[in-house]
Structures are given as C-alpha cells and as structure tokens.
Design a protein around this motif. Structure first.
Motif, mmCIF file in Angstrom:
data_model
loop_
_atom_site.group_PDB
_atom_site.id
_atom_site.type_symbol
_atom_site.label_atom_id
_atom_site.label_comp_id
_atom_site.label_asym_id
_atom_site.label_seq_id
_atom_site.Cartn_x
_atom_site.Cartn_y
_atom_site.Cartn_z
ATOM 1 N N UNK A 155 0.799 -1.222 0.000
ATOM 2 C CA UNK A 155 0.000 0.000 0.000
ATOM 3 C C UNK A 155 0.831 1.271 0.000
ATOM 4 N N UNK A 156 1.515 1.573 1.091
ATOM 5 C CA UNK A 156 2.063 2.907 1.292
ATOM 6 C C UNK A 156 3.143 3.285 0.289
ATOM 7 N N UNK A 157 3.971 2.327 -0.127
ATOM 8 C CA UNK A 157 5.119 2.684 -0.965
ATOM 9 C C UNK A 157 4.767 2.758 -2.445
ATOM 10 N N UNK A 158 3.554 2.341 -2.809
ATOM 11 C CA UNK A 158 3.148 2.277 -4.211
ATOM 12 C C UNK A 158 2.085 3.339 -4.494
ATOM 13 N N UNK A 159 2.252 4.090 -5.566
ATOM 14 C CA UNK A 159 1.199 5.018 -5.967
ATOM 15 C C UNK A 159 1.549 6.483 -5.872
ATOM 16 N N UNK A 160 2.689 6.815 -5.264
ATOM 17 C CA UNK A 160 3.160 8.191 -5.298
ATOM 18 C C UNK A 160 2.639 9.112 -4.225
ATOM 19 N N UNK A 161 1.815 8.620 -3.293
ATOM 20 C CA UNK A 161 1.362 9.490 -2.215
ATOM 21 C C UNK A 161 2.483 9.642 -1.190
ATOM 22 N N UNK A 162 2.858 10.885 -0.919
ATOM 23 C CA UNK A 162 3.850 11.166 0.101
ATOM 24 C C UNK A 162 3.245 12.151 1.078
ATOM 25 N N UNK A 163 3.785 12.214 2.295
ATOM 26 C CA UNK A 163 3.251 13.215 3.195
ATOM 27 C C UNK A 163 3.490 12.933 4.653
ATOM 28 N N UNK A 164 2.969 13.846 5.468
ATOM 29 C CA UNK A 164 3.121 13.790 6.911
ATOM 30 C C UNK A 164 1.800 14.158 7.565
ATOM 31 N N UNK A 165 1.731 13.930 8.873
ATOM 32 C CA UNK A 165 0.543 14.267 9.643
ATOM 33 C C UNK A 165 0.630 15.715 10.131
ATOM 34 N N UNK A 166 -0.534 16.290 10.391
ATOM 35 C CA UNK A 166 -0.629 17.628 10.984
ATOM 36 C C UNK A 166 -1.184 17.433 12.386
ATOM 37 N N UNK A 167 -0.298 17.440 13.386
ATOM 38 C CA UNK A 167 -0.714 17.013 14.710
ATOM 39 C C UNK A 167 -1.095 15.543 14.646
ATOM 40 N N UNK A 168 -2.294 15.225 15.096
ATOM 41 C CA UNK A 168 -2.766 13.838 15.028
ATOM 42 C C UNK A 168 -3.575 13.558 13.763
ATOM 43 N N UNK A 169 -3.741 14.561 12.915
ATOM 44 C CA UNK A 169 -4.564 14.400 11.719
ATOM 45 C C UNK A 169 -3.734 13.765 10.614
ATOM 46 N N UNK A 170 -4.223 12.660 10.084
ATOM 47 C CA UNK A 170 -3.445 11.823 9.176
ATOM 48 C C UNK A 170 -3.231 12.477 7.808
ATOM 49 N N UNK A 171 -1.979 12.486 7.366
ATOM 50 C CA UNK A 171 -1.622 12.779 5.967
ATOM 51 C C UNK A 171 -2.229 14.075 5.436
#
Length: 353
Positions: free
Chosen positions: A131-147
């Motif tokens: 899932x995570x490594x395939x498809x080009x989605x990159x990012x980080x959380x904002x506080x506890x809010x995902x991605x």
C-alpha cells in the motif's frame, strides 16, 4: 515475480529488485546516495540491504525515530538539515528503507528538498509493500490528523523484498494484511475468498503481487485521485478518524493503521448494507473475517462523538461534505457517498455486538 512497469516508475521483486537497483545506480551516477532508516531498519534491514549493492558510491545514512507519532514536520526539518549539512544536491538520491511512515515521509522530504530529488522506496513492512510505498502518495501528519500535508510524486522505483517481513512481529503483519483484505473487498471477490484462507506469513507473501497489481491498476487510471482512485480509501474515512483519535488520546492504547482500518471497514460495511444494498450475508462475512483476526476495541459514547468530529478533516471531503467509499457488493465499490448522520451510531452499535 515479474516486475510491474508503468510510465513513471517500476516495482521490482526479490532478486530482480537488487538487479534493477544496481543497474540504476550505475547508470545515474548520483553525487551522494542517502539512505533513510529508522532505528529498527537500521539494525535489522540495512546490513542485508547494503550487502546486495555492487559498485562504489558515496553513502550517507540518516536515521529517524520510528512510529506514526514522529511523522511530522519537525522530523522533516531534521532530515532536510542533515541533507544540507552532508552536501546533498539535486543530483543526489534518497533511498527510503522502512515501513509506511518512513516511505510516506521520505518521499515527501525528497520531493520538496531543492524542489525535488530522486527517491527510491524499499518497503520493509507488509503494509508498506502492498500500500504505502506504491502510488506516489507522500506526506506527513498535521498534529494527530493523518496525511494532511504532502504531494503526489512517484518514486523512481519500488523494491519489494519479502524477506524483510521476517523481521516483523505478528501485530505488524496483521496490520498490513488489513490493506490486502481491502483490495479484495473493493476489486475482486475471488481474491477476498483466497485471502480468508491465508494464515501464515508465507501465505501472505504469496499474495503480495496480486495486491500491488490491484492498487497499481487503480492508480494508473487516476494518478491524482480525482475519481476511481478514491475506492482505495474504503474503510479509511472512519478508520483514519479512529486512528487519529487513539493517537492523540493518552488514555487510549495507540492503534496501528491496519487495526484502525479494519474497524473502519466493518463500520463502512454496515453503512453499505443500509444505503447501497450490500447483502446481510456479505456484511456478516466482512465482520466475522475481521473480528477473527483483529481484537475488538471498546468505544464509549464520548469516543464516538470525538471520532465523528475528526472526520471533517478527511482528504476526500469536498464543499464541507464528508464523502465515503461504500460497497454495493464485495468487489463493487461506489465512491463519494454521503451518509445520514443517524447511521453512524447504528454502525458503531453493530460493531459492538
């Protein structure tokens, strides 16, 4: 396993993974090869990874702390500063050796450093492989809010080496397996049935290629998630809100991504039954399958209220509306479905029974 080749990147498996990597490094002649690891992959995976690399290159290892709690801008700043101090330029490359948190964040760091350097994902968990490594989605959380912060940018390649899974504990394996079960629910009834019989890690390894093929097929149709790619978020609207709530609430034991998504898939199966005609038999099948593998989590009324408030931050929302991916049947999803508010409490009540 045959490699999966698309216009912008390739996924290579097992021995072919290191053959492709060595060929690429020899051809590109990067100024510096950075390898991003956490404390776990530094100890358990990096030595075996380095042993497979042929050729002489300048390597620099950057270590970050593992865990979703560290998937934030502060960690990124630390890595950006390390890259600068170590002399990274636009002809450098970053190899992300780790699970989904690390590949998400490493891809984001590489995509934004000096307006973008090449990166290669080497997933070491089942979740990141399928899932995570395939498809080009990159990012980080904002506080506890995902991605909440990130870009869609494809890696140069993804290298899937199932032997790295032998370093994982059973809980991490089960977390990744939830995403594989999702692939069956949204695309392929036969695959869903086959996965229900998978008990051992070796059984799961045998299905990795199929899951990646399913995700890759969807991504190629809709790289920037404008329409069909949204189906990959089945279980994630409620699941991400649950994951965020348990991450920010110190009185709760943190849930792994797959554990939260498993709950989300049960809840959203109930909504599917009420709104799209998912049969009672399929609903019970989904619930039983997940509860046979994942411990039931207790939700108090206050928990549910706070989880529902967090849904307003979901990335699929538009014009102030919370949009869901639901199932008309197993293998037949529908996206951008609005939910009557009163059904949420019913869904949690169904999960609790």
């Amino acid at each position: 396993m045959d490699s999966i080749i698309s216009d912008s990147y390739a996924v290579h498996f097992k021995e072919k993974a290191f053959q492709a990597l060595n060929s690429h490094l020899a051809q590109k002649k990067y100024s510096i090869v950075f390898i991003l690891v956490d404390e776990n992959t530094h100890e358990l995976c990096l030595p075996n990874f380095m042993a497979e690399i042929s050729g002489e290159y300048q390597f620099e290892i950057i270590e970050i702390e593992s865990g979703e709690v560290n998937k934030n801008i502060e960690t990124c700043i630390g890595v950006w500063e390390a890259l600068s101090e170590l002399g990274a330029d636009r002809k450098s490359v970053m190899i992300n050796l780790g699970g989904g948190v690390l590949t998400d964040m490493g891809g984001f760091i590489a995509s934004t450093f000096k307006r973008g350097i090449d990166f290669i994902n080497v997933p070491t968990t089942l979740l990141s492989m399928v899932d995570a490594s395939v498809g080009g989605k990159t990012g980080i959380d904002l506080g506890s809010l995902k991605n909440q912060i990130g870009v869609i940018n494809q890696p140069v390649m993804v290298l899937v080496v199932p032997d790295f899974l032998d370093t994982l504990d059973n809980r991490q394996v089960r977390s990744g397996f939830a995403e594989m079960l999702k692939h069956g629910l949204i695309q392929n009834t036969a695959y869903w049935e086959a996965l229900k019989d998978a008990e051992s890690l070796e059984d799961m390894k045998n299905h990795i290629l199929t899951s990646i093929q399913i995700k890759n097929k969807v991504v190629l149709q809709d790289p920037t998630e404008q329409h069909i790619r949204k189906i990959l978020n089945y279980g994630h609207t409620l699941g991400h809100a649950i994951e965020s709530y348990f991450l920010e609430n110190e009185s709760k034991e943190m849930l792994l991504h797959g554990e939260a998504i498993a709950i989300g898939m049960i809840l959203e199966a109930y909504l599917s039954n009420k709104l799209l005609g998912l049969t009672n038999e399929s609903l019970e099948d989904i619930k039983t399958t997940f509860l046979n593998r994942y411990d039931k989590v207790e939700f108090l009324n206050d928990d549910i209220d706070n989880i529902l408030k967090l849904m307003k931050y979901d990335k699929k929302n538009s014009h102030g509306k919370v949009n869901f991916v639901l199932l008309k049947s197993i293998g037949e999803p529908e996206f951008d479905v609005e939910i009557p508010v009163d059904l949420f409490s019913e869904a949690f009540a169904y999960y609790k029974v």
